[in-house]
Design a protein around this motif. Structure first.
Motif, PDB file in Angstrom:
ATOM      1  N   HIS A   3      -7.771  10.031  -2.393  1.00  0.00           N
ATOM      2  CA  HIS A   3      -8.823  10.577  -3.263  1.00  0.00           C
ATOM      3  C   HIS A   3      -8.803   9.904  -4.620  1.00  0.00           C
ATOM      4  N   ALA A   4      -7.619   9.441  -5.066  1.00  0.00           N
ATOM      5  CA  ALA A   4      -7.518   8.775  -6.362  1.00  0.00           C
ATOM      6  C   ALA A   4      -8.172   7.400  -6.340  1.00  0.00           C
ATOM      7  N   ALA A   5      -8.346   6.838  -5.148  1.00  0.00           N
ATOM      8  CA  ALA A   5      -8.994   5.528  -5.018  1.00  0.00           C
ATOM      9  C   ALA A   5     -10.305   5.655  -4.252  1.00  0.00           C
ATOM     10  N   SER A   6     -10.931   6.846  -4.323  1.00  0.00           N
ATOM     11  CA  SER A   6     -12.103   7.113  -3.498  1.00  0.00           C
ATOM     12  C   SER A   6     -13.316   6.279  -3.886  1.00  0.00           C
ATOM     13  N   ASP A   7     -13.336   5.744  -5.120  1.00  0.00           N
ATOM     14  CA  ASP A   7     -14.468   4.918  -5.517  1.00  0.00           C
ATOM     15  C   ASP A   7     -14.234   3.438  -5.222  1.00  0.00           C
ATOM     16  N   LEU A   8     -13.152   3.138  -4.543  1.00  0.00           N
ATOM     17  CA  LEU A   8     -12.816   1.759  -4.204  1.00  0.00           C
ATOM     18  C   LEU A   8     -13.637   1.301  -3.004  1.00  0.00           C
ATOM     19  N   VAL A   9     -14.233   0.124  -3.105  1.00  0.00           N
ATOM     20  CA  VAL A   9     -14.979  -0.440  -1.984  1.00  0.00           C
ATOM     21  C   VAL A   9     -14.013  -0.710  -0.830  1.00  0.00           C
ATOM     22  N   PRO A  10     -14.310  -0.301   0.393  1.00  0.00           N
ATOM     23  CA  PRO A  10     -13.405  -0.573   1.522  1.00  0.00           C
ATOM     24  C   PRO A  10     -13.097  -2.059   1.638  1.00  0.00           C
ATOM     25  N   PHE A  11     -11.907  -2.356   2.089  1.00  0.00           N
ATOM     26  CA  PHE A  11     -11.481  -3.753   2.163  1.00  0.00           C
ATOM     27  C   PHE A  11     -12.318  -4.546   3.161  1.00  0.00           C
ATOM     28  N   ARG A  12     -12.780  -5.706   2.714  1.00  0.00           N
ATOM     29  CA  ARG A  12     -13.419  -6.695   3.584  1.00  0.00           C
ATOM     30  C   ARG A  12     -12.806  -8.044   3.267  1.00  0.00           C
ATOM     31  N   PRO A  13     -12.340  -8.780   4.272  1.00  0.00           N
ATOM     32  CA  PRO A  13     -11.639 -10.043   4.006  1.00  0.00           C
ATOM     33  C   PRO A  13     -12.549 -11.112   3.419  1.00  0.00           C
ATOM     34  N   ARG A  14     -11.956 -11.939   2.587  1.00  0.00           N
ATOM     35  CA  ARG A  14     -12.674 -13.061   1.990  1.00  0.00           C
ATOM     36  C   ARG A  14     -12.538 -14.285   2.874  1.00  0.00           C
ATOM     37  N   PHE A  15     -13.631 -14.973   3.096  1.00  0.00           N
ATOM     38  CA  PHE A  15     -13.603 -16.212   3.875  1.00  0.00           C
ATOM     39  C   PHE A  15     -12.745 -17.250   3.133  1.00  0.00           C
ATOM     40  N   PRO A  16     -11.884 -18.007   3.838  1.00  0.00           N
ATOM     41  CA  PRO A  16     -11.711 -18.069   5.293  1.00  0.00           C
ATOM     42  C   PRO A  16     -10.572 -17.198   5.821  1.00  0.00           C
ATOM     43  N   TRP A  17     -10.065 -16.272   5.004  1.00  0.00           N
ATOM     44  CA  TRP A  17      -8.887 -15.490   5.374  1.00  0.00           C
ATOM     45  C   TRP A  17      -9.328 -14.254   6.154  1.00  0.00           C
ATOM     46  N   LEU A  18      -9.833 -14.455   7.362  1.00  0.00           N
ATOM     47  CA  LEU A  18     -10.541 -13.404   8.082  1.00  0.00           C
ATOM     48  C   LEU A  18      -9.668 -12.558   8.998  1.00  0.00           C
ATOM     49  N   THR A  19      -8.438 -12.954   9.270  1.00  0.00           N
ATOM     50  CA  THR A  19      -7.553 -12.184  10.146  1.00  0.00           C
ATOM     51  C   THR A  19      -6.307 -11.749   9.384  1.00  0.00           C
ATOM     52  N   GLY A  20      -5.543 -10.862   9.989  1.00  0.00           N
ATOM     53  CA  GLY A  20      -4.312 -10.413   9.360  1.00  0.00           C
ATOM     54  C   GLY A  20      -3.326 -11.537   9.130  1.00  0.00           C
ATOM     55  N   ASP A  21      -3.228 -12.444  10.081  1.00  0.00           N
ATOM     56  CA  ASP A  21      -2.317 -13.584   9.918  1.00  0.00           C
ATOM     57  C   ASP A  21      -2.769 -14.488   8.780  1.00  0.00           C
ATOM     58  N   LEU A  22      -4.072 -14.763   8.709  1.00  0.00           N
ATOM     59  CA  LEU A  22      -4.579 -15.622   7.644  1.00  0.00           C
ATOM     60  C   LEU A  22      -4.445 -14.939   6.284  1.00  0.00           C
ATOM     61  N   GLN A  23      -4.665 -13.639   6.237  1.00  0.00           N
ATOM     62  CA  GLN A  23      -4.458 -12.901   4.997  1.00  0.00           C
ATOM     63  C   GLN A  23      -3.003 -13.011   4.532  1.00  0.00           C
ATOM     64  N   THR A  24      -2.081 -12.974   5.488  1.00  0.00           N
ATOM     65  CA  THR A  24      -0.655 -13.029   5.171  1.00  0.00           C
ATOM     66  C   THR A  24      -0.248 -14.392   4.633  1.00  0.00           C
ATOM     67  N   ILE A  25      -0.685 -15.448   5.289  1.00  0.00           N
ATOM     68  CA  ILE A  25      -0.255 -16.788   4.867  1.00  0.00           C
ATOM     69  C   ILE A  25      -1.059 -17.315   3.683  1.00  0.00           C
ATOM     70  N   ALA A  26      -2.157 -16.630   3.334  1.00  0.00           N
ATOM     71  CA  ALA A  26      -2.966 -17.094   2.200  1.00  0.00           C
ATOM     72  C   ALA A  26      -2.156 -17.162   0.917  1.00  0.00           C
ATOM     73  N   ASN A  27      -1.164 -16.285   0.769  1.00  0.00           N
ATOM     74  CA  ASN A  27      -0.335 -16.306  -0.439  1.00  0.00           C
ATOM     75  C   ASN A  27       0.390 -17.630  -0.615  1.00  0.00           C
ATOM     76  N   ARG A  28       0.563 -18.360   0.495  1.00  0.00           N
ATOM     77  CA  ARG A  28       1.235 -19.657   0.422  1.00  0.00           C
ATOM     78  C   ARG A  28       0.269 -20.791   0.104  1.00  0.00           C
TER      79      ARG A  28
END
Length: 329
Positions: A3-28
């Motif tokens: 409820h404290a983050a209820s005004d937060l837009v639901p997460f949508r991945p940014r291209f090209p980091w479209l999968t969980g694996d790509l989201q994870t390795i994007a930090n590298r």
């Protein structure tokens, strides 16, 4: 949705980091933060009083325009440190909002490695307790918010449960924390995670054997011979720190043991597609019975990724910002 983050837009991945694996390795692969926007940065030395002679190092960054709000204490994850991408991103975001930020290196991590004979582990909450007590008075007087990432999140949650109502924090956040260590280890050891696992175990060994480490010959042999994370924990971490084995270590250190008695307002952020942390450990927790805890389970984001469409700021940092604003007087 918290409820404290209820005004937060639901997460949508940014291209090209479209999968969980790509989201994870994007930090590298994404550009590392080069300018935090700090007015001043100060190296803090936090000598532990447990007889070990070990000293933790932390970096305190102060904002250019101080808004007088609480200071943030960031705790990194496994094989991370003060310069991990997620630590730098969160620091930059909250400095821009006018908060001082302290990036804590756990025992034997990053620049703390040469000053520590021992090493951190997922249940070493006593080091967080000691570090908070050693912080400058001008920092603690304004109130503290702690944020733990991955393994650092488990350490933080364990600490909060142990402290109960006595915890000296105004709020806390855990991002992608392995709150059930045994289930997380089994999840990580799946064949599809062989690439991650190979990288992580190599980094763990290098960290454990780094300059400053005080190990017996048998412990060095145990570290070198470990073929996976479970063996590393069973042969090295568990016996060194008084556990009967890996499963005993996991059982006594897992955050879910301590979460029901946490009294500090705490947000727990996790991603359903995290390749390292099984989201099932979050879905089966009895959230309704723990009034201080708020889960924020996103459909995507990977492991401490959350690189969202429409903003260069990681989604979890946006969630932390809103939670802090909504959870404290």
């Amino acid at each position: 949705m918290s409820h404290a983050a209820s005004d937060l837009v639901p997460f949508r991945p940014r291209f090209p980091w479209l999968t969980g694996d790509l989201q994870t390795i994007a930090n590298r692969f994404l550009p590392r933060v080069s300018d935090l926007g700090a007015a001043a940065s100060e190296r803090l030395r936090l000598p532990l009083d447990d007889g070990s002679g070990d000293t933790l190092l932390a970096m305190l960054d102060r904002p250019r325009v101080d808004q007088g709000g609480p200071a943030l204490v960031l705790i990194h994850g496994l094989t991370g440190c003060e310069t991990s991408t997620y630590m730098l991103n969160t620091t930059r975001h909250f400095l821009a909002l006018g908060h001082p930020v302290l990036r804590l290196n756990l025992r034997g991590a990053g620049p703390s490695r040469p000053l520590c004979g021992d090493i951190y582990y997922a249940g070493r909450s006593q080091d967080v307790r000691a570090a908070l007590r050693l912080l400058p008075a001008d920092l603690t007087a304004r109130g503290l918010v702690a944020v733990g990432f991955s393994l650092g999140g488990n350490v933080l949650l364990k600490y909060l449960g142990e402290e109960g109502a006595a915890a000296p924090l105004r709020a806390a956040v855990a991002v992608c924390a392995p709150i059930d260590l045994s289930a997380t280890c089994q999840h990580m050891l799946r064949p599809r995670n062989w690439f991650y696992h190979r990288y992580i175990i190599a980094m763990m060994k290098r960290e454990a054997l780094g300059p400053g480490a005080r190990l017996t010959a048998a412990e060095r042999a145990a570290v070198r011979s470990a073929r996976n994370v479970w063996e590393y924990d069973d042969r090295f971490i568990a016996p060194r720190h008084g556990f009967a084995g890996a499963e005993d270590y996991y059982d006594k250190s897992k955050a879910v043991r301590y979460m029901p008695v946490i009294r500090t307002p705490t947000l727990l952020i996790a991603a359903a597609d995290d390749p390292w942390i099984p989201v099932s450990i979050y879905r089966r927790f009895a959230w309704a019975a723990s009034k201080a805890l708020e889960p924020l389970l996103a459909a995507g984001g990977g492991h401490v990724g959350f690189h969202a469409a429409g903003s260069p700021t990681p989604w979890h940092d946006q969630a932390i910002e809103r939670f802090i604003g909504g959870s404290m007087p």
